[in-house]
Each structure stands twice: as structure tokens, then as C-alpha cells.
Design a protein around this motif. Structure first.
Motif, PDB file in Angstrom:
ATOM      1  N   GLY A  90     -43.960  -8.850-102.963  1.00 10.40           N
ATOM      2  CA  GLY A  90     -44.190  -7.426-102.767  1.00 10.40           C
ATOM      3  C   GLY A  90     -42.883  -6.714-102.446  1.00 10.40           C
ATOM      4  N   PRO A  91     -42.815  -5.399-102.689  1.00 14.50           N
ATOM      5  CA  PRO A  91     -41.546  -4.676-102.538  1.00 14.50           C
ATOM      6  C   PRO A  91     -41.196  -4.286-101.101  1.00 14.50           C
ATOM      7  N   ARG A  92     -42.165  -4.334-100.180  1.00 10.26           N
ATOM      8  CA  ARG A  92     -41.904  -3.787 -98.848  1.00 10.26           C
ATOM      9  C   ARG A  92     -40.765  -4.492 -98.121  1.00 10.26           C
ATOM     10  N   LEU A  93     -40.797  -5.823 -98.090  1.00  7.70           N
ATOM     11  CA  LEU A  93     -39.761  -6.565 -97.366  1.00  7.70           C
ATOM     12  C   LEU A  93     -38.385  -6.386 -97.998  1.00  7.70           C
ATOM     13  N   PRO A  94     -38.221  -6.562 -99.331  1.00  7.40           N
ATOM     14  CA  PRO A  94     -36.889  -6.328 -99.913  1.00  7.40           C
ATOM     15  C   PRO A  94     -36.396  -4.894 -99.708  1.00  7.40           C
ATOM     16  N   MET A  95     -37.292  -3.913 -99.797  1.00  5.51           N
ATOM     17  CA  MET A  95     -36.876  -2.523 -99.630  1.00  5.51           C
ATOM     18  C   MET A  95     -36.541  -2.195 -98.183  1.00  5.51           C
ATOM     19  N   THR A  96     -37.003  -3.017 -97.245  1.00  5.03           N
ATOM     20  CA  THR A  96     -36.642  -2.844 -95.835  1.00  5.03           C
ATOM     21  C   THR A  96     -35.354  -3.587 -95.500  1.00  5.03           C
ATOM     22  N   VAL A  97     -35.257  -4.826 -95.968  1.00  5.22           N
ATOM     23  CA  VAL A  97     -34.099  -5.653 -95.637  1.00  5.22           C
ATOM     24  C   VAL A  97     -32.856  -5.210 -96.401  1.00  5.22           C
ATOM     25  N   GLY A  98     -33.017  -4.845 -97.688  1.00  6.30           N
ATOM     26  CA  GLY A  98     -31.865  -4.489 -98.514  1.00  6.30           C
ATOM     27  C   GLY A  98     -30.992  -3.396 -97.920  1.00  6.30           C
ATOM     28  N   PRO A  99     -31.567  -2.234 -97.528  1.00  5.18           N
ATOM     29  CA  PRO A  99     -30.720  -1.194 -96.936  1.00  5.18           C
ATOM     30  C   PRO A  99     -30.050  -1.627 -95.633  1.00  5.18           C
ATOM     31  N   LEU A 100     -30.725  -2.469 -94.839  1.00  9.38           N
ATOM     32  CA  LEU A 100     -30.117  -2.921 -93.583  1.00  9.38           C
ATOM     33  C   LEU A 100     -28.916  -3.823 -93.846  1.00  9.38           C
TER      34      LEU A 100
END
Length: 487
Positions: A322-332
Motif C-alpha cells: 500500500g502507498p501510505r507507508l512509502p509516502m510517509t517514510v519517503g519524505p522523512l
């Protein structure tokens, strides 16, 4: 759609070559001009505000007109509009190359953006409409990969041209490419249209978008509050126009979906940071660290290489979890990279001070971009997938436009700051901290608004265009519906 072109045939290879050359021509100008900014400023005696407009003139026209460009291709013929865009872009590039002052260069960059808005959607739409469905995924994957190589080589090529020839060669290089593209299209590329395309365009919406963004950009660069506020008012009128228009540029109903709205908010925050980083970083390396244009351009190469090599894997991971975890971790992760870039100062060592931050920043973007593309498309109905991707592209371009307009005056980089390494260095540090805040905001928005739900609209990983550091590329699913190629 009748099968017309197969990938492993001469017509298929010609079609792929034309579209890759066209999109690469537009992408190169989006990456190489930043490398040339200090030299342009010195040669044309331009201050920071003038150089902001050199970048933003192009982005303003592109962001304002890219949705219209796709609609014109669907209605009037994708090959026709693509070729018009290529010719327009080439003529504007010629004007850029011979500009005697910064004012003419800015005007030519605005015209260049118009050409970019016509050719950018058309390159991928031609592939989607003209290739046999069995070959379309592979063709789009090849287009994306070859375009990624062009994006990676752009800063290197730009830096070499600035050093070995002139900054003017950065623009004049487009002319032979344009001649080749027009020749190929005339002999080998089939025409196609969308028979269901609306008969009328939302002209008022286009005018309000361009006018509002222009006023807001001018107000931010010039620090003139009332003009910026007027631009915001005009953009609010644009929203009202889209609500009442029979054929809106931006169907506002798309934003009723929480994931679509959240993905576009993440896009705005992340691409604002991305636009600012690439504006400031290559100038910091030249003005403060003493790098040559070629060395400054090469310094950013790891970002594009990482995205080119590992975006497919990131896309597969995002599809699986799912996209939620990559979209949260990537910017950090990308934010950590920017904190590492604070070490870049006078006489900065590339291996010790520059490379770690650039690599970590590139890793963060690689984790983020493909899942973000998937989330946008998965949130849209099939018949609006192309429109949804176009809207997301316009959001990304607008974010970059406003960031490059607002940040330099906000951090004190104005007037003759390019000739003051100490002043620019202080402004660079402040700008990177602002971009860190934008990336953290993007991560928080993703965590709060993105849901990992089963996707019925996700595109195959090999079709995800995740290596363009200038902005997500339009994926014209809707544009090709019912399209019938014509000879």
C-alpha cells in the motif's frame, strides 16, 4: 482501438524515438537551466529576481496550460498538437539563445513553456493511442526509462555546455532535435484523436489559472503583498469557474475522494521542496563552494540515477504493502538528506559534504514517487485516470513555481546575493530548513489522509514514470479512450 503500431517494428521504433526526443527536449530544459543560472546572471547582469523569472517563466506557462495542451491534442489531433508544440518550443529556444538581456530571456522562457505544455502531454498520449495494446506497457516503460536517462544526463550536459561553449548553447541545442522530431512525425507517426473529446474548452478557466498564478508569482518574487493577494483571489475565481463549467479543466469531484485530495496535498508539499532544492543547490555549489558548472551539475546526478534504477522496485513495494507507508517514510528520509546538505559550505568536499546528503535525499524520493503516482491513479475512476494524472502534474509544477518565487526573498536572497557567498550561504541554510518543514508536512499529510485500500485502477509498475525529478508525468489513460489512429 485498431492495432496500428507494434513495438518491434520500424514504425514502432520511429514512434518511440520521436516521443522520447520530444519529452526529453522539454525535460532537459527543466534541469539544465538551473546549472547555468550563475553564468546567465553574470553575463546578462541579472539579479536574483531576474533569475527567478528565468526559471519561473517556463514553469508558469507549463503549469497553467498543460491540461489545455492535453485537451487540444485529444480534440485536434495528438500528432498535430505535438508537432506544433515542438516547433513552438524550438523557436522559443532560439529566442532564448540570442536574448540580449534578461527581459527578453524571460519572455522567451514564457513562450518556451507554452510549447512545453503542448508537447509534454502529447508525447505519452501518442504512445498510448498508437501502439497495439499488447505492446503499450512495454512502450511506456521504454519511454520512461529512456526519458530518465535524458533527465540524468541533463545537468552534466548543461554544465559541460556552459563551460565549453556558452549558456546560450543550452537552448540552441534544442533546434536540431526539433528538426529531427518534426521529420520523424511527418513520415512515421500516425495521427489520432478522441472522438468523445468535448467540443468546447474551458477557456475562462485557462485565463483565470494563468492570470492567478502569474499575479501570485509576481507578488511573491517582488514581495508585493497586494498583487499576491489579487492572484489568490483570481485562483479562487478559477475554483468557482470549475464548479460551474460544463467541461472543466479540473473536475472538482475528484477531490471528494480523500486519498486523491491527500495525494495531491503531499505532491504540493514535496514538489515545492524539490523545486526549491534544485534551484538553490546547484547555485550554492557554484557561488559558495566554488564548483564549476559541470561539477555542480554532476553533483546532483545520484538523485536521478537512484530514481531511475530503483523506482520500479519502489512501485512494486507500494503495490504490495500500500502507498501510505512509502509516502510517509519517503519524505522523512528526504528531509534527513536536506539536513545533511547543511554541511555544504565554502570549499565543500564532494565525497564528505555533498554526496551523503544527495544520496539520502535521492533515496527518500525513490521511496516516495512511484507509490504517489499509484495512489493518485488508484483514487480516480478509470475514465478520469488521465485527467487525474494531469491534475497531479499541474499541482507539482505549481508547487515548484511558487516555491522558487517565494523562498529566495523569504530567506534574504535578493538583489545581488549571487555575488555575496556569505549571504547566499546563510540563505541556503534557511531555505533547506524550510524545505525540511515542507517534507515533514508531506509525510504527516500522507500518514493522515492516505489509506491502503485495494486498487482497481492501479497501473502496472513498468508503466509508472517515476524518474522525472521535475514533476510527475501525465499518464493518458483517459486521453486514449476510443482513440482511432488515422493515416
Amino acid at each position: 482501438m485498431d492495432a496500428v503500431v507494434r513495438l518491434r517494428t520500424a514504425p514502432g521504433r520511429w514512434l518511440l524515438l520521436a516521443t522520447v526526443l520530444g519529452s526529453s527536449m522539454a525535460m532537459l530544459d527543466g534541469t539544465v537551466v538551473n546549472v547555468a543560472l550563475p553564468t546567465i546572471g553574470e553575463d546578462l547582469d541579472a539579479d536574483v529576481g531576474g533569475l527567478q523569472w528565468v526559471v519561473n517563466g517556463y514553469t508558469l506557462a507549463l503549469a497553467s496550460l498543460i491540461l489545455l495542451g492535453g485537451a487540444l491534442g485529444d480534440r485536434w489531433g495528438r500528432r498535430r498538437v505535438f508537432v506544433i508544440g515542438v516547433i513552438w518550443f524550438a523557436l522559443a529556444s532560439l529566442l532564448c539563445g540570442i536574448a540580449p538581456n534578461v527581459e527578453m530571456l524571460i519572455a522567451a522562457r514564457l513562450l518556451q513553456g507554452v510549447g512545453g505544455a503542448l508537447l509534454t502531454p502529447g508525447s505519452l498520449a501518442l504512445i498510448s493511442a498508437s501502439f497495439d495494446p499488447e505492446d503499450r506497457g512495454a512502450a511506456i516503460g521504454a519511454w520512461s526509462g529512456l526519458g530518465g536517462v535524458a533527465t540524468a544526463l541533463g545537468p552534466l550536459l548543461g554544465g559541460w555546455l556552459v563551460e565549453a561553449v556558452s549558456w546560450r548553447a543550452v537552448f540552441l541545442l534544442n533546434l536540431p532535435f526539433a528538426v529531427a522530431i518534426v521529420w520523424i512525425c511527418g513520415r512515421h507517426v500516425p495521427e489520432s484523436r478522441d472522438p468523445d473529446a468535448p467540443a468546447r474548452f474551458d477557456v475562462l478557466g485557462v485565463v483565470l489559472t494563468a492570470g492567478g498564478l502569474a499575479a501570485l508569482t509576481y507578488g511573491l518574487i517582488d514581495s508585493t503583498t497586494w498583487i499576491a493577494v489579487a492572484g489568490l483571489v483570481v485562483l479562487l475565481l478559477f475554483v468557482a469557474q470549475e464548479h460551474r463549467s460544463a467541461n472543466p479543466l479540473v473536475p472538482l469531484g475528484l477531490f471528494a475522494d480523500r486519498v486523491f485530495a491527500g495525494a495531491n496535498l503531499v505532491t504540493f508539499a514535496v514538489y515545492a521542496a524539490l523545486g526549491a532544492v534544485f534551484f538553490f543547490l546547484v547555485v550554492q555549489l557554484q557561488v559558495v563552494a566554488g564548483y564549476s558548472p559541470l561539477a555542480a551539475g554532476a553533483a546532483t546526478l545520484p538523485v536521478t540515477v537512484l530514481m531511475l534504477l530503483f523506482s520500479p522496485a519502489a512501485g512494486r513495494l507500494g503495490t504490495r504493502i500500500g502507498p501510505r507507508l512509502p509516502m510517509t517514510v519517503g519524505p522523512l528520509v528526504a528531509a534527513v538528506g536536506l539536513l545533511l546538505m547543511l554541511r555544504i559550505g565554502g570549499d565543500a568536499s564532494y565525497l564528505v559534504d555533498v554526496l551523503p546528503g544527495v544520496v539520502v535525499f535521492g533515496v527518500g524520493l525513490t521511496i516516495l514517487v512511484s507509490p504517489l503516482t499509484t495512489a493518485v491513479l488508484a483514487a480516480a475512476p478509470d475514465h478520469l485516470a488521465g485527467t487525474a494524472s494531469g491534475v497531479n502534474n499541474a499541482v507539482a509544477r505549481t508547487a515548484q513555481l511558487l516555491a522558487v518565487a517565494a523562498l529566495p526573498p523569504l530567506v534574504g536572497i535578493v538583489g545581488g546575493a549571487l555575488s555575496d557567498p556569505v549571504l547566499f550561504d546563510e540563505g541556503f541554510d534557511q531555505a533547506m530548513l524550510v524545505c525540511v518543514g515542507l517534507l515533514i508536512a508531506g509525510a504527516a499529510l500522507a500518514f493522515a489522509m492516505i489509506r491502503d485500500r485495494p486498487s482497481t485502477h492501479a497501473i502496472p509498475v513498468e508503466q509508472q514514470a517515476g524518474c522525472d525529478v521535475c514533476g510527475p508525468r501525465p499518464y493518458p489513460v483517459a486521453s486514449s479512450r476510443g482513440a482511432r489512429p488515422e493515416r
